[in-house]
Motif scaffolding. Sequence first.
Motif, PDB file in Angstrom:
ATOM      1  N   ASP A 163     -46.103  27.744  27.792  1.00  0.00           N
ATOM      2  CA  ASP A 163     -45.818  26.380  27.358  1.00  0.00           C
ATOM      3  C   ASP A 163     -45.975  25.444  28.543  1.00  0.00           C
ATOM      4  O   ASP A 163     -45.750  25.835  29.695  1.00  0.00           O
ATOM      5  N   GLN A 164     -46.344  24.224  28.244  1.00  0.00           N
ATOM      6  CA  GLN A 164     -46.640  23.231  29.288  1.00  0.00           C
ATOM      7  C   GLN A 164     -45.833  21.972  29.003  1.00  0.00           C
ATOM      8  O   GLN A 164     -45.674  21.580  27.839  1.00  0.00           O
ATOM      9  N   PHE A 165     -45.308  21.354  30.049  1.00  0.00           N
ATOM     10  CA  PHE A 165     -44.554  20.113  29.862  1.00  0.00           C
ATOM     11  C   PHE A 165     -45.059  19.020  30.797  1.00  0.00           C
ATOM     12  O   PHE A 165     -45.555  19.287  31.886  1.00  0.00           O
ATOM     13  N   TYR A 166     -44.945  17.792  30.313  1.00  0.00           N
ATOM     14  CA  TYR A 166     -45.302  16.606  31.104  1.00  0.00           C
ATOM     15  C   TYR A 166     -44.215  15.582  30.835  1.00  0.00           C
ATOM     16  O   TYR A 166     -44.010  15.159  29.693  1.00  0.00           O
ATOM     17  N   VAL A 167     -43.485  15.203  31.889  1.00  0.00           N
ATOM     18  CA  VAL A 167     -42.322  14.331  31.737  1.00  0.00           C
ATOM     19  C   VAL A 167     -42.531  13.031  32.509  1.00  0.00           C
ATOM     20  O   VAL A 167     -42.892  13.048  33.685  1.00  0.00           O
ATOM     21  N   THR A 168     -42.291  11.914  31.819  1.00  0.00           N
ATOM     22  CA  THR A 168     -42.327  10.601  32.446  1.00  0.00           C
ATOM     23  C   THR A 168     -40.897  10.094  32.574  1.00  0.00           C
ATOM     24  O   THR A 168     -40.148  10.069  31.584  1.00  0.00           O
ATOM     25  N   GLU A 173     -39.648  10.450  28.751  1.00  0.00           N
ATOM     26  CA  GLU A 173     -40.561  10.821  27.668  1.00  0.00           C
ATOM     27  C   GLU A 173     -41.068  12.225  27.985  1.00  0.00           C
ATOM     28  O   GLU A 173     -41.592  12.467  29.077  1.00  0.00           O
ATOM     29  N   ILE A 174     -40.908  13.126  27.028  1.00  0.00           N
ATOM     30  CA  ILE A 174     -41.307  14.517  27.241  1.00  0.00           C
ATOM     31  C   ILE A 174     -42.470  14.853  26.322  1.00  0.00           C
ATOM     32  O   ILE A 174     -42.364  14.734  25.104  1.00  0.00           O
ATOM     33  N   ASP A 175     -43.578  15.267  26.923  1.00  0.00           N
ATOM     34  CA  ASP A 175     -44.701  15.798  26.162  1.00  0.00           C
ATOM     35  C   ASP A 175     -44.698  17.310  26.316  1.00  0.00           C
ATOM     36  O   ASP A 175     -44.774  17.825  27.444  1.00  0.00           O
ATOM     37  N   TRP A 176     -44.613  18.013  25.204  1.00  0.00           N
ATOM     38  CA  TRP A 176     -44.550  19.478  25.209  1.00  0.00           C
ATOM     39  C   TRP A 176     -45.815  20.030  24.585  1.00  0.00           C
ATOM     40  O   TRP A 176     -46.161  19.693  23.464  1.00  0.00           O
ATOM     41  N   ILE A 177     -46.520  20.874  25.313  1.00  0.00           N
ATOM     42  CA  ILE A 177     -47.782  21.431  24.832  1.00  0.00           C
ATOM     43  C   ILE A 177     -47.624  22.937  24.673  1.00  0.00           C
ATOM     44  O   ILE A 177     -47.401  23.654  25.656  1.00  0.00           O
ATOM     45  N   PHE A 178     -47.713  23.392  23.422  1.00  0.00           N
ATOM     46  CA  PHE A 178     -47.651  24.829  23.170  1.00  0.00           C
ATOM     47  C   PHE A 178     -48.976  25.466  23.568  1.00  0.00           C
ATOM     48  O   PHE A 178     -50.044  25.072  23.095  1.00  0.00           O
ATOM     49  N   GLY A 179     -48.916  26.458  24.445  1.00  0.00           N
ATOM     50  CA  GLY A 179     -50.109  27.177  24.847  1.00  0.00           C
ATOM     51  C   GLY A 179     -50.222  28.484  24.093  1.00  0.00           C
ATOM     52  O   GLY A 179     -49.817  28.595  22.931  1.00  0.00           O
TER      53      GLY A 179
END
Length: 385
Positions: A178-183, A282-288
């Motif tokens: 899983d991948q996360f990108y947080v602002t 703001e959390i963007d969650w990317i399921f890998g």
Amino acid sequence: MRLSPEHYDELVMIRHYIHEHPELSGQEVKTTQFLTDYLEDLDITVLNAGLKTGLVAQIGSGQPVIALRADIDALPIIENTGLDFTSKHAGVMHACGHDLHQTSLLGAAKLLKQREAEIQGTIKLIFQQAEETHVGANEVLETGVLSDVQAIIGFHNMPDLPVGQIGLRGKGIMAAVDQFYVTVNGIGSHAAYPNQGVDSILATSSIITSLQQLVSRNIDPQHAVVVSVTHVDAGNTWNVLPDKAIFEGTIRTFAPEDRILAKKRFYEVVENVAAAHGVSVEIDWIFGSNVTYNDPELSAFMFADMQNWHEDVVVPVPSNAGEDFASYQEQIPGVFAFIGSNGPGSPGLHFSNMVVKDETLPTAVAYYVENAFSLLKKLGNDLHV
């Protein structure tokens, strides 16, 4: 099975050429053409799967049907190996060994075509695009070209294992990704007057620090879970506190319940620490990829069978790296193995100085060829029970 000296030399030249000409995920146009030309020169049928890059070819006919898979994409890494065949494409490198994977499947294709009269069934050869971005396997599956496949196998080279060693274990062998990108949104201010703003950098630092307890205080100590923050960015100069900061990274898990819990606690930690600092997030969650889960029955069969033709077959430690081969395994009984490509202490996957040794090729080619015949025989027998 042994490679002839001439065939080995040919494959070494092919791998070096592919290594020199890497292409990123979804951009493997010239690589696909090279593979297509080679297969068609062998009179191997390349199926019209409708893929933009990557391909599926076929040898044999009838039932049963199995598939052999290799991935073909490279990574956005500046190569630092010093090899004579270093990448000629600046900032792009086969730092995961996909050059070895596809060359090995080409070598297997040639041998299987030569023995096509012995093949009792169909072998599909998948040269898969975009593994590194976790979309290639699903793109292949969506074409329907594998709808009749009853078993699928693949492998990944492992630089830290001795050359030619094959590692295989049932169930989970590589992690879910899983991948996360947080602002982190604060209020910028002069560095001399932090009280007039809301410090996004301080909040980000606290969030990242707090995330380090996610595994140690929430996950069963017997389970393997990794949380890594890999990229942090904030600010433009020395005397201004920025409005916002970002950080991103990945979580690796093997158990579905750990994957669910890790995400839940990630959100709770990030949002609650942010609230304590007066910032919004703001959390963007990317399921890998899901867990690369080896079919237990097929794994046991292949492990025992490989010991008949290869002297170095072991049960490896699972890898926290991920693989979109998992997508195939969700629809088709599949087995994924490791093949040693250098030795203990060698630079690992995705390192700019990672070196895969050519001497890995004979074992990798044999892995495809020998297992193809064994699986066809097993599945054929099962059909007639």
